[in-house]
Design a protein around this motif. Sequence first.
Motif, PDB file in Angstrom:
ATOM      1  N   GLU A  78      33.317  41.493  41.576  1.00  0.00           N
ATOM      2  CA  GLU A  78      34.638  41.955  41.182  1.00  0.00           C
ATOM      3  C   GLU A  78      34.856  41.658  39.715  1.00  0.00           C
ATOM      4  O   GLU A  78      34.383  40.643  39.192  1.00  0.00           O
ATOM      5  CB  GLU A  78      35.735  41.300  42.024  1.00  0.00           C
ATOM      6  N   VAL A  79      35.563  42.579  39.081  1.00  0.00           N
ATOM      7  CA  VAL A  79      35.994  42.410  37.700  1.00  0.00           C
ATOM      8  C   VAL A  79      37.509  42.552  37.715  1.00  0.00           C
ATOM      9  O   VAL A  79      38.029  43.599  38.111  1.00  0.00           O
ATOM     10  CB  VAL A  79      35.379  43.471  36.758  1.00  0.00           C
ATOM     11  N   ALA A  80      38.193  41.507  37.314  1.00  0.00           N
ATOM     12  CA  ALA A  80      39.658  41.535  37.248  1.00  0.00           C
ATOM     13  C   ALA A  80      40.062  41.562  35.778  1.00  0.00           C
ATOM     14  O   ALA A  80      39.655  40.685  35.008  1.00  0.00           O
ATOM     15  CB  ALA A  80      40.245  40.311  37.934  1.00  0.00           C
ATOM     16  N   LEU A  81      40.791  42.579  35.381  1.00  0.00           N
ATOM     17  CA  LEU A  81      41.326  42.648  34.026  1.00  0.00           C
ATOM     18  C   LEU A  81      42.687  41.979  34.038  1.00  0.00           C
ATOM     19  O   LEU A  81      43.552  42.317  34.856  1.00  0.00           O
ATOM     20  CB  LEU A  81      41.430  44.095  33.561  1.00  0.00           C
ATOM     21  N   LEU A  82      42.866  41.020  33.146  1.00  0.00           N
ATOM     22  CA  LEU A  82      44.026  40.140  33.166  1.00  0.00           C
ATOM     23  C   LEU A  82      44.781  40.189  31.845  1.00  0.00           C
ATOM     24  O   LEU A  82      44.208  40.501  30.803  1.00  0.00           O
ATOM     25  CB  LEU A  82      43.570  38.697  33.423  1.00  0.00           C
ATOM     26  N   TYR A  90      30.603  37.159  44.880  1.00  0.00           N
ATOM     27  CA  TYR A  90      30.865  36.325  46.051  1.00  0.00           C
ATOM     28  C   TYR A  90      30.206  36.905  47.297  1.00  0.00           C
ATOM     29  O   TYR A  90      29.823  38.070  47.334  1.00  0.00           O
ATOM     30  CB  TYR A  90      32.369  36.134  46.264  1.00  0.00           C
ATOM     31  N   ASP A  91      30.093  36.051  48.297  1.00  0.00           N
ATOM     32  CA  ASP A  91      29.536  36.410  49.592  1.00  0.00           C
ATOM     33  C   ASP A  91      30.643  37.059  50.418  1.00  0.00           C
ATOM     34  O   ASP A  91      31.579  36.385  50.847  1.00  0.00           O
ATOM     35  CB  ASP A  91      29.001  35.149  50.275  1.00  0.00           C
ATOM     36  N   HIS A  92      30.529  38.360  50.637  1.00  0.00           N
ATOM     37  CA  HIS A  92      31.624  39.057  51.334  1.00  0.00           C
ATOM     38  C   HIS A  92      31.738  38.659  52.792  1.00  0.00           C
ATOM     39  O   HIS A  92      32.790  38.840  53.409  1.00  0.00           O
ATOM     40  CB  HIS A  92      31.463  40.580  51.213  1.00  0.00           C
ATOM     41  N   ALA A  93      30.683  38.074  53.361  1.00  0.00           N
ATOM     42  CA  ALA A  93      30.716  37.685  54.772  1.00  0.00           C
ATOM     43  C   ALA A  93      31.281  36.275  54.973  1.00  0.00           C
ATOM     44  O   ALA A  93      31.502  35.872  56.115  1.00  0.00           O
ATOM     45  CB  ALA A  93      29.311  37.774  55.374  1.00  0.00           C
ATOM     46  N   GLN A 122      43.474  29.088  34.269  1.00  0.00           N
ATOM     47  CA  GLN A 122      43.772  28.457  35.560  1.00  0.00           C
ATOM     48  C   GLN A 122      43.447  29.401  36.710  1.00  0.00           C
ATOM     49  O   GLN A 122      42.833  29.018  37.702  1.00  0.00           O
ATOM     50  CB  GLN A 122      45.237  28.039  35.622  1.00  0.00           C
ATOM     51  N   PHE A 123      43.884  30.647  36.579  1.00  0.00           N
ATOM     52  CA  PHE A 123      43.589  31.657  37.598  1.00  0.00           C
ATOM     53  C   PHE A 123      42.077  31.785  37.792  1.00  0.00           C
ATOM     54  O   PHE A 123      41.574  31.764  38.919  1.00  0.00           O
ATOM     55  CB  PHE A 123      44.198  32.996  37.182  1.00  0.00           C
ATOM     56  N   ALA A 124      41.341  31.891  36.695  1.00  0.00           N
ATOM     57  CA  ALA A 124      39.882  32.030  36.764  1.00  0.00           C
ATOM     58  C   ALA A 124      39.244  30.820  37.425  1.00  0.00           C
ATOM     59  O   ALA A 124      38.332  30.961  38.250  1.00  0.00           O
ATOM     60  CB  ALA A 124      39.308  32.237  35.361  1.00  0.00           C
ATOM     61  N   ALA A 125      39.711  29.630  37.079  1.00  0.00           N
ATOM     62  CA  ALA A 125      39.151  28.412  37.671  1.00  0.00           C
ATOM     63  C   ALA A 125      39.395  28.381  39.171  1.00  0.00           C
ATOM     64  O   ALA A 125      38.504  27.988  39.947  1.00  0.00           O
ATOM     65  CB  ALA A 125      39.750  27.176  37.002  1.00  0.00           C
ATOM     66  N   GLU A 126      40.570  28.801  39.604  1.00  0.00           N
ATOM     67  CA  GLU A 126      40.874  28.805  41.036  1.00  0.00           C
ATOM     68  C   GLU A 126      39.993  29.802  41.788  1.00  0.00           C
ATOM     69  O   GLU A 126      39.510  29.503  42.882  1.00  0.00           O
ATOM     70  CB  GLU A 126      42.351  29.111  41.256  1.00  0.00           C
ATOM     71  N   VAL A 127      39.760  30.969  41.193  1.00  0.00           N
ATOM     72  CA  VAL A 127      38.914  31.978  41.848  1.00  0.00           C
ATOM     73  C   VAL A 127      37.466  31.513  41.881  1.00  0.00           C
ATOM     74  O   VAL A 127      36.823  31.520  42.926  1.00  0.00           O
ATOM     75  CB  VAL A 127      39.031  33.342  41.126  1.00  0.00           C
ATOM     76  N   THR A 128      36.938  31.113  40.739  1.00  0.00           N
ATOM     77  CA  THR A 128      35.507  30.801  40.661  1.00  0.00           C
ATOM     78  C   THR A 128      35.138  29.505  41.373  1.00  0.00           C
ATOM     79  O   THR A 128      33.972  29.308  41.707  1.00  0.00           O
ATOM     80  CB  THR A 128      35.023  30.757  39.200  1.00  0.00           C
ATOM     81  N   SER A 129      36.112  28.641  41.616  1.00  0.00           N
ATOM     82  CA  SER A 129      35.802  27.405  42.342  1.00  0.00           C
ATOM     83  C   SER A 129      35.938  27.562  43.855  1.00  0.00           C
ATOM     84  O   SER A 129      35.661  26.626  44.602  1.00  0.00           O
ATOM     85  CB  SER A 129      36.704  26.260  41.854  1.00  0.00           C
ATOM     86  N   SER A 130      36.332  28.748  44.302  1.00  0.00           N
ATOM     87  CA  SER A 130      36.442  28.995  45.744  1.00  0.00           C
ATOM     88  C   SER A 130      35.057  28.940  46.381  1.00  0.00           C
ATOM     89  O   SER A 130      34.081  29.439  45.816  1.00  0.00           O
ATOM     90  CB  SER A 130      37.051  30.374  46.009  1.00  0.00           C
ATOM     91  N   ARG A 131      34.991  28.329  47.549  1.00  0.00           N
ATOM     92  CA  ARG A 131      33.724  28.250  48.274  1.00  0.00           C
ATOM     93  C   ARG A 131      33.195  29.666  48.514  1.00  0.00           C
ATOM     94  O   ARG A 131      33.951  30.582  48.851  1.00  0.00           O
ATOM     95  CB  ARG A 131      33.940  27.528  49.595  1.00  0.00           C
ATOM     96  N   SER A 132      31.903  29.862  48.295  1.00  0.00           N
ATOM     97  CA  SER A 132      31.175  31.124  48.470  1.00  0.00           C
ATOM     98  C   SER A 132      31.355  32.110  47.319  1.00  0.00           C
ATOM     99  O   SER A 132      30.882  33.240  47.399  1.00  0.00           O
ATOM    100  CB  SER A 132      31.501  31.800  49.807  1.00  0.00           C
ATOM    101  N   VAL A 133      32.048  31.692  46.249  1.00  0.00           N
ATOM    102  CA  VAL A 133      31.999  32.463  45.006  1.00  0.00           C
ATOM    103  C   VAL A 133      30.795  31.918  44.259  1.00  0.00           C
ATOM    104  O   VAL A 133      30.741  30.740  43.917  1.00  0.00           O
ATOM    105  CB  VAL A 133      33.292  32.322  44.169  1.00  0.00           C
ATOM    106  N   ARG A 134      29.798  32.771  44.054  1.00  0.00           N
ATOM    107  CA  ARG A 134      28.504  32.306  43.547  1.00  0.00           C
ATOM    108  C   ARG A 134      28.442  32.210  42.034  1.00  0.00           C
ATOM    109  O   ARG A 134      27.796  31.325  41.488  1.00  0.00           O
ATOM    110  CB  ARG A 134      27.407  33.231  44.038  1.00  0.00           C
ATOM    111  N   HIS A 135      29.036  33.156  41.352  1.00  0.00           N
ATOM    112  CA  HIS A 135      29.010  33.194  39.894  1.00  0.00           C
ATOM    113  C   HIS A 135      30.381  33.625  39.411  1.00  0.00           C
ATOM    114  O   HIS A 135      31.061  34.398  40.073  1.00  0.00           O
ATOM    115  CB  HIS A 135      27.980  34.207  39.367  1.00  0.00           C
TER     116      HIS A 135
END
Length: 137
Positions: free
Chosen positions: A98-102, A61-64, A111-124
């Motif tokens: 970031e790498v989150a171990l779940l 993600y874009d940290h700025a 669901q958690f992954a979809a919410e994180v990765t669909s956030s604006r400015s999360v690139r991959h």
Amino acid sequence: MQRVTVTLDEELVAEVDALMRERGYQNRSEAIRDLTRSGLKQAREEAAPDSPCMGALVYVYDHAARELSKRLTRHSHDHHDLTLSTLHVHINHDSCLEVALLKGQGRALKQFAAEVTSSRSVRHGQLVLIPDEEPSF
């Protein structure tokens, strides 16, 4: 081990052979075993979405980006019951990985992954799930 005979059309054999070259498999049997494991894992996930799983969510993600770091941290805290550990790496001036171990039910991790990765400015973003009790093959 058992020997199994399988009939494949020429196009499919060509794809398996290409995969062998790309990944460095020594023979078709190794490639087909790995493809079979992957297909069986996917079928188990689809058949039992609420089964216990371990997972690794990897995202860049874009940290700025405005408030993104705070939103991602808040999101992780909101799902603290799923998160075992997080690794944060500064890739360059603009990007963080970031790498989150779940650990939890497959559906909740997805669901958690979809919410994180669909956030604006999360690139991959990609989630890898492993059944909590991996059967032997």
